[in-house]
Scaffold this active site. Structure first.
Site, short mmCIF file in Angstrom:
data_model
loop_
_atom_site.label_atom_id
_atom_site.label_comp_id
_atom_site.label_asym_id
_atom_site.label_seq_id
_atom_site.Cartn_x
_atom_site.Cartn_y
_atom_site.Cartn_z
N GLY A 18 36.82 -25.64 1.86
CA GLY A 18 36.69 -24.42 2.65
C GLY A 18 35.64 -23.44 2.15
O GLY A 18 35.73 -22.24 2.42
N SER A 19 34.61 -23.95 1.47
CA SER A 19 33.59 -23.01 1.01
C SER A 19 32.80 -22.45 2.19
O SER A 19 32.36 -21.28 2.17
CB SER A 19 32.66 -23.65 -0.03
N ASN A 20 32.62 -23.24 3.24
CA ASN A 20 31.99 -22.69 4.45
C ASN A 20 32.89 -21.67 5.13
O ASN A 20 32.42 -20.65 5.61
CB ASN A 20 31.61 -23.81 5.42
N ARG A 97 38.27 -34.72 11.11
CA ARG A 97 38.90 -35.50 12.17
C ARG A 97 37.95 -35.58 13.35
O ARG A 97 37.27 -34.59 13.67
CB ARG A 97 40.20 -34.85 12.67
N ILE A 98 37.92 -36.72 13.97
CA ILE A 98 37.12 -36.87 15.19
C ILE A 98 37.94 -36.34 16.36
O ILE A 98 39.13 -36.66 16.48
CB ILE A 98 36.71 -38.34 15.39
N HIS A 115 26.90 -29.59 9.47
CA HIS A 115 26.75 -30.94 8.94
C HIS A 115 25.68 -30.91 7.85
O HIS A 115 24.62 -30.29 8.04
CB HIS A 115 26.35 -31.89 10.08
N GLU A 180 24.09 -24.08 3.56
CA GLU A 180 25.12 -24.08 4.61
C GLU A 180 25.77 -22.69 4.69
O GLU A 180 26.00 -22.14 5.77
CB GLU A 180 26.20 -25.13 4.32
C1 GAR Z 1 30.29 -29.39 3.98
O1 GAR Z 1 29.20 -29.88 3.24
C2 GAR Z 1 30.10 -29.72 5.46
O2 GAR Z 1 28.78 -29.64 5.87
C3 GAR Z 1 30.61 -31.13 5.48
O3 GAR Z 1 31.75 -31.12 4.67
C4 GAR Z 1 31.57 -30.13 3.65
C5 GAR Z 1 32.77 -29.21 3.64
O4 GAR Z 1 32.72 -28.33 2.58
N1 GAR Z 1 30.92 -31.55 6.81
C6 GAR Z 1 30.69 -32.77 7.27
O5 GAR Z 1 30.21 -33.66 6.61
C7 GAR Z 1 31.08 -32.97 8.74
N2 GAR Z 1 30.37 -34.09 9.30
P1 GAR Z 1 33.61 -27.03 2.56
O6 GAR Z 1 35.05 -27.49 2.84
O7 GAR Z 1 33.47 -26.50 1.17
O8 GAR Z 1 33.12 -26.10 3.61
#
Ligand code: GAR
Length: 219
Positions: A18-20, A97-98, A115, A180
């Protein structure tokens, strides 16, 4: 009603760290940010992002795909929570999840994904390994509107990150993740302030006609 109460309500869907999500929460703390993070939905009960949401006082719902017989009943539960919390925009943030074409079409133009590659290069999983194996000298990250095809859909913003000669997956991932965190809040701000509009294609219009009453506000 508070100023925050008038802003478009956003749900962030997570499966992990969940850093995003954190970058969106932090950005939304600014008084002039045009959206409110009103709900965090996780399909994984142990996702660290849940702690981040709790710390920020944001409601959390855990809806595990394992509790449902199929994708559509899982998504019906997601849809019910999104309606309950009067969500207008959805951000997929490491949500692994898709989603079915119907669900995606229902949220067409209102759902973003991030992404960790410069799409259309390196879709799916193990993205950084794919980039290193391909020998690219530049990778990066993409925020795009979600369409039924995986890691596809109109690109809103990208950030480029050089691949260094001695990079491994972890180092590259870390530098891309920092970008990101910069571009996702920017993309959501554009979307929530009405600066991004995409016309529905025929299939999207049909899905909305069939299912539109399921989301709130209805379309
Ligand atoms: C992030 O790098 C995001 O871009 C990627 O998962 C990570 C989640 O990090 N998403 C995908 O690959 C989706 N296709 P986070 O939980 O720290 O935000």
């Amino acid at each position: 009603m508070s100023a925050a109460g008038n802003k478009p309500r956003v749900a962030v869907l997570i499966s992990g760290s969940g850093s995003n999500l954190q970058s969106l929460i932090d950005a939304a703390h600014a008084p002039n940010y045009p959206a409110e993070i009103a709900l965090v939905l996780s399909n994984v009960a142990t996702a660290y992002g849940i702690e981040r949401a709790n710390k920020a006082g944001i409601p959390v719902k855990v809806i595990s795909h394992n509790d449902f017989a199929d994708r559509s009943s899982f998504e019906a539960a997601l849809a019910a929570s999104l309606a309950e919390f009067k969500i207008e925009y959805v951000c997929l943030a490491g949500f692994m999840r898709i989603l079915t074409a119907d669900f995606v079409r229902l949220w067409a133009g209102r759902m973003l994904n991030i992404h960790p590659s410069l799409l259309p290069a390196f879709k799916g999983r193990n993205v950084h390994a794919q980039a290193l194996a391909a020998g690219v000298t530049i990778s990066g990250c993409t925020v795009h509107l979600v369409t039924p095809e995986l890691d596809d859909g109109p690109i809103i913003v990208q950030a480029a990150v050089p691949v260094l000669p001695d990079d491994d997956e972890a180092h590259l991932a870390k530098r891309i993740l920092a970008e990101e965190h910069r571009i996702y809040p920017q993309a959501l701000a554009w979307l929530a302030s009405g600066r991004i509009n995409v016309a529905d294609d025929d299939k999207t219009a049909q899905a909305r006609a069939r299912l539109g009453s399921l989301i709130n506000p209805p379309v």
